[in-house]
Motif scaffolding. Structure first.
Motif, mmCIF file in Angstrom:
data_model
loop_
_atom_site.group_PDB
_atom_site.id
_atom_site.type_symbol
_atom_site.label_atom_id
_atom_site.label_comp_id
_atom_site.label_asym_id
_atom_site.label_seq_id
_atom_site.Cartn_x
_atom_site.Cartn_y
_atom_site.Cartn_z
ATOM 1 N N SER A 104 -6.548 -4.961 -3.822
ATOM 2 C CA SER A 104 -7.771 -4.792 -4.609
ATOM 3 C C SER A 104 -8.244 -3.339 -4.580
ATOM 4 O O SER A 104 -8.657 -2.783 -5.609
ATOM 5 N N LEU A 105 -8.183 -2.738 -3.415
ATOM 6 C CA LEU A 105 -8.591 -1.337 -3.275
ATOM 7 C C LEU A 105 -7.671 -0.420 -4.086
ATOM 8 O O LEU A 105 -8.130 0.517 -4.747
ATOM 9 N N GLU A 146 -6.945 2.947 -8.950
ATOM 10 C CA GLU A 146 -6.185 3.246 -10.160
ATOM 11 C C GLU A 146 -7.008 3.074 -11.426
ATOM 12 O O GLU A 146 -6.986 3.921 -12.312
ATOM 13 N N GLU A 147 -7.760 1.960 -11.518
ATOM 14 C CA GLU A 147 -8.477 1.663 -12.750
ATOM 15 C C GLU A 147 -9.820 2.375 -12.869
ATOM 16 O O GLU A 147 -10.189 2.820 -13.954
ATOM 17 N N GLU A 148 -10.547 2.462 -11.775
ATOM 18 C CA GLU A 148 -11.890 3.043 -11.839
ATOM 19 C C GLU A 148 -11.910 4.541 -11.532
ATOM 20 O O GLU A 148 -12.717 5.273 -12.088
ATOM 21 N N LEU A 149 -11.056 4.967 -10.641
ATOM 22 C CA LEU A 149 -11.042 6.381 -10.242
ATOM 23 C C LEU A 149 -9.882 7.155 -10.855
ATOM 24 O O LEU A 149 -9.811 8.374 -10.718
ATOM 25 N N GLU A 150 -8.997 6.430 -11.515
ATOM 26 C CA GLU A 150 -7.798 7.022 -12.103
ATOM 27 C C GLU A 150 -7.045 7.871 -11.076
ATOM 28 O O GLU A 150 -6.616 8.985 -11.346
#
Length: 89
Positions: free
Chosen positions: A16-17, A22-26
């Motif tokens: 999850s982390l 990857e998705e939120e912080l790219e």
């Protein structure tokens, strides 16, 4: 008290982390970086969350115990009606 996750919980938390990074912080982090971040969060933030849960549980139990007599108590010596002078046979 150190906060430890069971193995299956740790695997889910790491996945999850990783997805969050990857998705939120790219940001694509290595396995070691993800594990370090999880360990930091458990050590730094975990105790605050644990203490909040403990305080919430304590308040819940305190509220239930405050009315224990009213919720569970029974009227004593209630066989004879109050003010009755009539004897039962």
């Amino acid at each position: 008290m150190a906060i430890e996750l069971p193995e299956h919980g740790r695997k889910h938390a790491l996945a999850s982390l990783r997805r969050f990074c990857e998705e939120e912080l790219e940001a694509e982090l290595t396995d070691i970086q993800i594990m370090s971040l999880l360990n930091f969060m458990l050590k730094e933030i975990g105790p605050s969350v644990y203490n909040m849960g403990l305080a919430s549980s304590e308040a819940f139990l305190r509220d239930r115990l405050a009315d224990l007599e009213g919720a569970c108590g029974e009227v004593e010596f209630s066989y004879w009606p109050k003010g009755s002078s009539v004897r039962r046979k």
